[in-house]
Write a protein that holds these residues in place. Structure first.
Motif, mmCIF file in Angstrom:
data_model
loop_
_atom_site.group_PDB
_atom_site.id
_atom_site.type_symbol
_atom_site.label_atom_id
_atom_site.label_comp_id
_atom_site.label_asym_id
_atom_site.label_seq_id
_atom_site.Cartn_x
_atom_site.Cartn_y
_atom_site.Cartn_z
ATOM 1 N N ARG A 37 -2.055 -11.666 6.493
ATOM 2 C CA ARG A 37 -2.771 -10.683 5.660
ATOM 3 C C ARG A 37 -2.282 -9.269 5.945
ATOM 4 O O ARG A 37 -2.068 -8.462 5.027
ATOM 5 N N ALA A 38 -2.116 -8.937 7.220
ATOM 6 C CA ALA A 38 -1.663 -7.600 7.588
ATOM 7 C C ALA A 38 -0.264 -7.331 7.048
ATOM 8 O O ALA A 38 0.030 -6.242 6.532
ATOM 9 N N LEU A 39 0.615 -8.310 7.143
ATOM 10 C CA LEU A 39 1.974 -8.141 6.631
ATOM 11 C C LEU A 39 1.982 -7.939 5.120
ATOM 12 O O LEU A 39 2.725 -7.099 4.583
ATOM 13 N N LEU A 40 1.149 -8.690 4.403
ATOM 14 C CA LEU A 40 1.114 -8.598 2.948
ATOM 15 C C LEU A 40 0.659 -7.233 2.467
ATOM 16 O O LEU A 40 1.062 -6.779 1.390
ATOM 17 N N HIS A 41 -0.173 -6.547 3.247
ATOM 18 C CA HIS A 41 -0.665 -5.233 2.852
ATOM 19 C C HIS A 41 0.151 -4.087 3.445
ATOM 20 O O HIS A 41 -0.125 -2.922 3.149
ATOM 21 N N SER A 42 1.145 -4.427 4.262
ATOM 22 C CA SER A 42 1.868 -3.380 4.991
ATOM 23 C C SER A 42 3.013 -2.768 4.205
ATOM 24 O O SER A 42 3.519 -1.703 4.576
ATOM 25 N N THR A 67 10.050 -6.288 -5.345
ATOM 26 C CA THR A 67 9.503 -5.023 -4.886
ATOM 27 C C THR A 67 8.204 -5.276 -4.125
ATOM 28 O O THR A 67 7.736 -6.409 -4.025
ATOM 29 N N THR A 68 7.637 -4.216 -3.583
ATOM 30 C CA THR A 68 6.408 -4.353 -2.799
ATOM 31 C C THR A 68 5.370 -3.340 -3.263
ATOM 32 O O THR A 68 5.705 -2.310 -3.859
ATOM 33 N N VAL A 69 4.134 -3.644 -2.978
ATOM 34 C CA VAL A 69 3.018 -2.729 -3.227
ATOM 35 C C VAL A 69 2.316 -2.502 -1.894
ATOM 36 O O VAL A 69 1.793 -3.443 -1.295
#
Length: 441
Positions: A164-169, A333-335
């Motif tokens: 979870r932390a990685l996905l939001h980082s 890409t990332t958000v």
């Protein structure tokens, strides 16, 4: 398509002008290009040509990813006379009918108890095999979450928290999977090691920039040259807080594992192959295709602003390509969701990319764009992506949506839902990452 066939939107010579391109025609063209890219990556189209010789002994099939079930179905179709056993795991809703290979389901993008159960089932399937036996591993994007076996000393909850932390980082998929591999007993070659001394043939559909086999589903059949120190560096770089148990595992000394030289890894479909298929169909529509790259990364909103600038240059100056043309790109890409940010709205990286692009274009004429995740699911929403047109912003404002406020709140899905511009494909049962096409007239 044979030489005498002419696409309804093409002509023997390119005599179309901007006025010939209605909004409906532009939308149909973009959707046709997207659909061609996705179809080119379907397992029933690509998998059979890469199959190895039939084995002397047993043939055990394992696999993980959003395309795992459709890959298993394609394998069964190609080898109707081979005694296939084993199981694969896919995301909820991405099932395909099979008769001999079991298909399991698990959660994505964060693993759940079914992910661990699937990993244990596969380790059991490949245990005790001999030299004459063959393991076919069907690997595709999404497998990192769908296939999880915590290392000794860790629980699934430890790994879920890190995911979870990685996905939001805002971390890239490459960085995320380095950390995931060092917390897992099945990733980074763990599955292949358990299958020894059997031969392992991996057939993979790439969804990652650069097509790195170690990054696709975190490489369950690929030896890992990275170290726990690399994982610690990534955790520190993104400011992620981990449990004491995770810290202990990431302090363990490196294990120099090697895999059998009999193992073979083959990419059966990649983002670049899909973009080439998209380019081919674009030519049939009478467009000049320009592939900008298959590995574009970075923040979605930054990529959207950049793509708007390229499209405006093409429209105004004919550089880097003159219209009618289509700019094609892939990648992931990332958000990034900041810790101090209020609860974000609904959206994925493709809809955020498009909303940013629309804000930068400000309704400029002659430019349309589509962006979608080839697996049919953009982030956690039910849309694959969306389409923007020269009227996107004006229509959104007429409906009471503030495009810039929606972008700040990561609420792009809501805006495109209001304007009716979402692209809904449902699960496609393949995954070659994002497909972006910008039409410039």
């Amino acid at each position: 398509m044979n030489d005498t066939t002419i696409h309804p939107f093409s002509a023997t010579a390119r005599t179309t002008t901007a006025t010939d391109w209605t909004d409906g025609r532009a939308r149909t063209t973009l959707r046709g290009i997207l659909d061609a890219a996705i179809r080119s990556a379907m397992p029933d189209v690509v998998l059979a040509r890469y199959l190895p010789p039939r084995p002397k002994g047993r043939c055990v099939v394992v696999g993980a990813g959003k395309a795992a079930a459709s890959m298993a179905a394609a394998l069964e179709q190609a080898w109707p006379d081979v005694d296939l056993t084993g199981c694969v795991v896919t995301r909820d809703g991405h099932m395909a009918p099979t008769r001999r290979i079991r298909v399991l389901e698990a959660a994505h993008p964060v693993p759940d108890s079914r992910s661990e159960a699937a990993a244990r089932a596969m380790m059991s399937e490949v245990a005790g095999l001999g030299q004459d036996d063959l393991v076919i591993a069907l690997i595709s994007g999404g497998g990192s979450a769908l296939l999880e076996l915590p290392k000794d000393g860790l629980t699934l909850d430890d790994i879920r928290a890190v995911n979870r932390a990685l996905l939001h980082s805002g971390a890239s998929i490459r960085d995320m999977n380095v950390v995931r591999r060092h917390l897992s007993a099945i990733k980074g070659g763990g599955l292949a090691a358990a299958a020894s001394p059997a031969r392992v043939v991996t057939l993979a559909i790439s969804d990652v920039p650069g097509d790195d086999p170690l990054t696709i589903a975190s490489g369950p059949t690929v030896a890992d040259p990275t170290t726990a120190a690399d994982a610690r560096s990534i955790v520190a770089h993104y400011g992620i807080t981990v449990s004491d148990a995770v810290q202990r595992v990431l302090m363990q000394p490196p294990v120099n594992g090697t895999l059998s030289p009999r193992n073979r890894y083959t990419l059966v479909s990649t983002p670049f192959m899909a973009l080439q298929a998209a380019a081919s169909v674009a030519r049939e529509y009478g467009l000049t295709p320009l592939v900008l790259g298959d590995a574009l990364e970075g923040e979605s909103r930054d990529a959207g602003t950049l793509m708007a600038g390229i499209a405006l240059s093409a429209r105004q100056h004919g550089m880097p390509v003159a219209g009618p043309a289509v700019l094609l790109s892939g990648g992931e890409t990332t958000v990034t969701i900041r810790p101090d940010q209020p609860t974000p709205g609904h959206g994925g990286r493709n809809t955020e990319f498009l909303l940013s692009m629309a804000n930068a274009l400000q309704g400029h004429e002659g430019i349309w764009a589509i962006a979608a995740d080839s697996d049919g699911i953009d982030g956690t929403e039910d849309a694959a992506g969306a389409i923007i047109t020269p009227t996107t912003l004006s229509r959104a404002r007429a409906l009471g949506c503030d495009p810039r406020a929606c972008l700040r709140a990561h609420d792009s899905y809501t805006l495109f839902q209001q304007t009716g511009d979402l692209v809904m494909t449902g699960p496609t049962l393949t995954n070659v990452n994002d497909i972006r096409a910008v039409l410039v007239i």
